[in-house]
Design a protein around this motif. Structure first.
Motif, PDB file in Angstrom:
ATOM      1  N   ARG A 120       7.024  16.981 -27.467  1.00 20.95           N
ATOM      2  CA  ARG A 120       7.325  15.800 -26.650  1.00 20.95           C
ATOM      3  C   ARG A 120       7.192  16.104 -25.158  1.00 20.95           C
ATOM      4  O   ARG A 120       6.627  15.306 -24.395  1.00 20.95           O
ATOM      5  CB  ARG A 120       8.743  15.316 -26.970  1.00 20.95           C
ATOM      6  N   SER A 121       7.680  17.262 -24.728  1.00 16.64           N
ATOM      7  CA  SER A 121       7.614  17.588 -23.304  1.00 16.64           C
ATOM      8  C   SER A 121       6.182  17.852 -22.856  1.00 16.64           C
ATOM      9  O   SER A 121       5.831  17.623 -21.699  1.00 16.64           O
ATOM     10  CB  SER A 121       8.489  18.812 -22.997  1.00 16.64           C
ATOM     11  N   HIS A 122       5.334  18.315 -23.772  1.00 18.22           N
ATOM     12  CA  HIS A 122       3.950  18.655 -23.424  1.00 18.22           C
ATOM     13  C   HIS A 122       3.025  17.446 -23.497  1.00 18.22           C
ATOM     14  O   HIS A 122       2.146  17.280 -22.649  1.00 18.22           O
ATOM     15  CB  HIS A 122       3.443  19.746 -24.370  1.00 18.22           C
ATOM     16  N   VAL A 123       3.237  16.605 -24.496  1.00 14.01           N
ATOM     17  CA  VAL A 123       2.312  15.502 -24.771  1.00 14.01           C
ATOM     18  C   VAL A 123       2.833  14.167 -24.248  1.00 14.01           C
ATOM     19  O   VAL A 123       2.059  13.279 -23.893  1.00 14.01           O
ATOM     20  CB  VAL A 123       2.031  15.412 -26.291  1.00 14.01           C
ATOM     21  N   GLY A 124       4.167  14.019 -24.218  1.00 14.86           N
ATOM     22  CA  GLY A 124       4.749  12.745 -23.827  1.00 14.86           C
ATOM     23  C   GLY A 124       5.007  11.828 -25.000  1.00 14.86           C
ATOM     24  O   GLY A 124       5.356  10.658 -24.829  1.00 14.86           O
ATOM     25  N   ALA A 125       4.822  12.335 -26.211  1.00 10.75           N
ATOM     26  CA  ALA A 125       5.077  11.578 -27.438  1.00 10.75           C
ATOM     27  C   ALA A 125       5.478  12.579 -28.512  1.00 10.75           C
ATOM     28  O   ALA A 125       5.425  13.793 -28.297  1.00 10.75           O
ATOM     29  CB  ALA A 125       3.834  10.801 -27.863  1.00 10.75           C
ATOM     30  N   TYR A 126       5.878  12.062 -29.668  1.00  8.89           N
ATOM     31  CA  TYR A 126       6.258  12.936 -30.772  1.00  8.89           C
ATOM     32  C   TYR A 126       5.101  13.055 -31.764  1.00  8.89           C
ATOM     33  O   TYR A 126       4.272  12.149 -31.872  1.00  8.89           O
ATOM     34  CB  TYR A 126       7.499  12.386 -31.478  1.00  8.89           C
ATOM     35  N   ALA A 222      17.092  17.987 -21.350  1.00 10.00           N
ATOM     36  CA  ALA A 222      16.562  17.531 -20.064  1.00 10.00           C
ATOM     37  C   ALA A 222      15.081  17.861 -19.922  1.00 10.00           C
ATOM     38  O   ALA A 222      14.289  17.030 -19.449  1.00 10.00           O
ATOM     39  CB  ALA A 222      17.358  18.166 -18.925  1.00 10.00           C
ATOM     40  N   SER A 223      14.685  19.053 -20.333  1.00  6.60           N
ATOM     41  CA  SER A 223      13.291  19.470 -20.151  1.00  6.60           C
ATOM     42  C   SER A 223      12.337  18.718 -21.064  1.00  6.60           C
ATOM     43  O   SER A 223      11.160  18.559 -20.743  1.00  6.60           O
ATOM     44  CB  SER A 223      13.151  20.975 -20.391  1.00  6.60           C
ATOM     45  N   SER A 224      12.840  18.241 -22.202  1.00  4.69           N
ATOM     46  CA  SER A 224      11.968  17.548 -23.151  1.00  4.69           C
ATOM     47  C   SER A 224      11.813  16.069 -22.835  1.00  4.69           C
ATOM     48  O   SER A 224      10.846  15.436 -23.259  1.00  4.69           O
ATOM     49  CB  SER A 224      12.509  17.696 -24.575  1.00  4.69           C
ATOM     50  N   GLY A 225      12.780  15.500 -22.103  1.00  3.03           N
ATOM     51  CA  GLY A 225      12.744  14.066 -21.857  1.00  3.03           C
ATOM     52  C   GLY A 225      12.890  13.266 -23.135  1.00  3.03           C
ATOM     53  O   GLY A 225      12.330  12.176 -23.268  1.00  3.03           O
ATOM     54  N   CYS A 226      13.654  13.797 -24.084  1.00  2.00           N
ATOM     55  CA  CYS A 226      13.740  13.180 -25.409  1.00  2.00           C
ATOM     56  C   CYS A 226      14.604  11.923 -25.406  1.00  2.00           C
ATOM     57  O   CYS A 226      15.386  11.674 -24.487  1.00  2.00           O
ATOM     58  CB  CYS A 226      14.286  14.184 -26.419  1.00  2.00           C
ATOM     59  N   ASP A 227      14.469  11.148 -26.472  1.00  2.00           N
ATOM     60  CA  ASP A 227      15.246   9.932 -26.650  1.00  2.00           C
ATOM     61  C   ASP A 227      16.726  10.280 -26.845  1.00  2.00           C
ATOM     62  O   ASP A 227      17.078  11.383 -27.260  1.00  2.00           O
ATOM     63  CB  ASP A 227      14.770   9.168 -27.891  1.00  2.00           C
ATOM     64  N   GLU A 228      17.574   9.279 -26.614  1.00  2.00           N
ATOM     65  CA  GLU A 228      19.016   9.480 -26.756  1.00  2.00           C
ATOM     66  C   GLU A 228      19.396   9.867 -28.178  1.00  2.00           C
ATOM     67  O   GLU A 228      20.251  10.729 -28.400  1.00  2.00           O
ATOM     68  CB  GLU A 228      19.743   8.197 -26.327  1.00  2.00           C
ATOM     69  N   VAL A 229      18.741   9.272 -29.177  1.00  2.03           N
ATOM     70  CA  VAL A 229      19.071   9.597 -30.562  1.00  2.03           C
ATOM     71  C   VAL A 229      18.648  11.026 -30.898  1.00  2.03           C
ATOM     72  O   VAL A 229      19.327  11.729 -31.663  1.00  2.03           O
ATOM     73  CB  VAL A 229      18.424   8.581 -31.534  1.00  2.03           C
ATOM     74  N   VAL A 230      17.563  11.486 -30.316  1.00  2.76           N
ATOM     75  CA  VAL A 230      17.125  12.867 -30.530  1.00  2.76           C
ATOM     76  C   VAL A 230      18.108  13.833 -29.873  1.00  2.76           C
ATOM     77  O   VAL A 230      18.451  14.875 -30.443  1.00  2.76           O
ATOM     78  CB  VAL A 230      15.698  13.078 -29.988  1.00  2.76           C
ATOM     79  N   ALA A 231      18.583  13.485 -28.690  1.00  2.00           N
ATOM     80  CA  ALA A 231      19.586  14.313 -28.019  1.00  2.00           C
ATOM     81  C   ALA A 231      20.843  14.432 -28.874  1.00  2.00           C
ATOM     82  O   ALA A 231      21.457  15.506 -28.954  1.00  2.00           O
ATOM     83  CB  ALA A 231      19.921  13.727 -26.651  1.00  2.00           C
ATOM     84  N   GLN A 232      21.219  13.347 -29.535  1.00  2.00           N
ATOM     85  CA  GLN A 232      22.382  13.399 -30.424  1.00  2.00           C
ATOM     86  C   GLN A 232      22.134  14.332 -31.603  1.00  2.00           C
ATOM     87  O   GLN A 232      23.037  15.056 -32.035  1.00  2.00           O
ATOM     88  CB  GLN A 232      22.729  11.999 -30.919  1.00  2.00           C
TER      89      GLN A 232
END
Length: 262
Positions: A120-126, A222-232
């Motif tokens: 996600r951090s490299h491509v901007g998507a999953y 923070a570095s991945s910019g992931c979604d809130e549900v992924v952070a959970q």
């Protein structure tokens, strides 16, 4: 597509007991990951693994695949100096910008989850598909524990699952005289089913011994910019026991989602 190599240090004198003599196996893992990448124009190859042996080396397991000092000719830059194991008479078909490193993971569950975030951090998507390259004795652990725990395949119940379009495993074992494969397979599967997210005492203590610090999760998120549900999910503690992540169907890579919705 994401191909992920579960990290192991390849510097022979610094291996765990069950890893001694496995250098050719790790090279086979690298080759399998590179082959998968070469076959997919949209693929990304991730070498995954943190610096789990800091008392011996600061090199992460992920980096060791690229710059590790394994005891083989021309191995200071393993993949690159071997032309990414492509035909030596032709230009490599591997794009080096599609090979990246994940340097937080301390076990196989984290290898999987943190590689999804690194993508996600490299491509901007999953990724829409995930291929894991690891030891064959870990195949069931990924199919029955790790993949269901993050929603890549259905929750297994009592029936084992097979690889599907979302997630698959390429398993390559060392020779049977090198590692006690069956006992390692059984032990890993038992622990994986008892503790899906690696948060109970046995597995969490192993993470701590390998250098995992829970506070690292904030940097990872923070570095991945992931979604809130992924952070959970990254912070999920198993609830009141060994419970499935309650928002699993909301995860962006959840197997039940239409591919068009990714």
């Amino acid at each position: 597509m994401q191909s992920m190599l579960e990290g192991q240090h390849m510097e022979v004198p610094r291996m765990n007991d069950f890893q001694r003599g496995e250098t050719p196996t790790f090279v086979s893992h690298v080759k399998a990951g590179l082959d998968a990448l070469a076959a997919d124009n949209c693929g990304i190859l991730i070498f995954s693994g943190g610096a789990t042996k800091k008392s011996r080396t600061s090199l992460s397991e992920g980096q060791s695949y690229l710059v590790g000092k394994i005891r083989l000719p021309r191995s200071n830059n393993l993949a690159k100096e071997n032309n990414f194991y492509q035909d030596q008479t032709a230009d490599s078909t591997i794009d080096p910008t599609k090979i990246i490193v994940e340097e937080y993971a301390t076990d196989s569950y984290q290898n999987l989850l943190f590689s999804l975030l690194r993508f996600r951090s490299h491509v901007g998507a999953y990724p829409r598909r995930v291929t894991v390259v690891t030891h064959a004795f870990k195949r069931e652990r990924f199919l029955e524990c790790h993949f269901p725990a993050v929603g890549l395949v259905p929750q297994t119940g009592t029936s084992p699952v097979e690889s599907n379009d979302n997630a698959t495993v390429i398993g390559i074992n060392p020779p049977p005289d090198i590692s006690p494969l069956e006992s390692l397979r059984r032990e890993g599967l038992v622990y994986g089913k008892k503790d899906l997210y690696g948060v109970a005492e046995d597995l969490s203590s192993k993470r701590a011994k390998r250098g995992w610090v829970p506070e690292t999760r904030a940097d990872l998120i923070a570095s991945s910019g992931c979604d809130e549900v992924v952070a959970q999910l990254v912070c999920w503690d198993g609830g009141t026991g060994n419970q499935w992540f309650p928002r699993i169907e909301e995860l962006p890579w959840y197997y039940g989602r239409s591919k068009n919705s990714h």
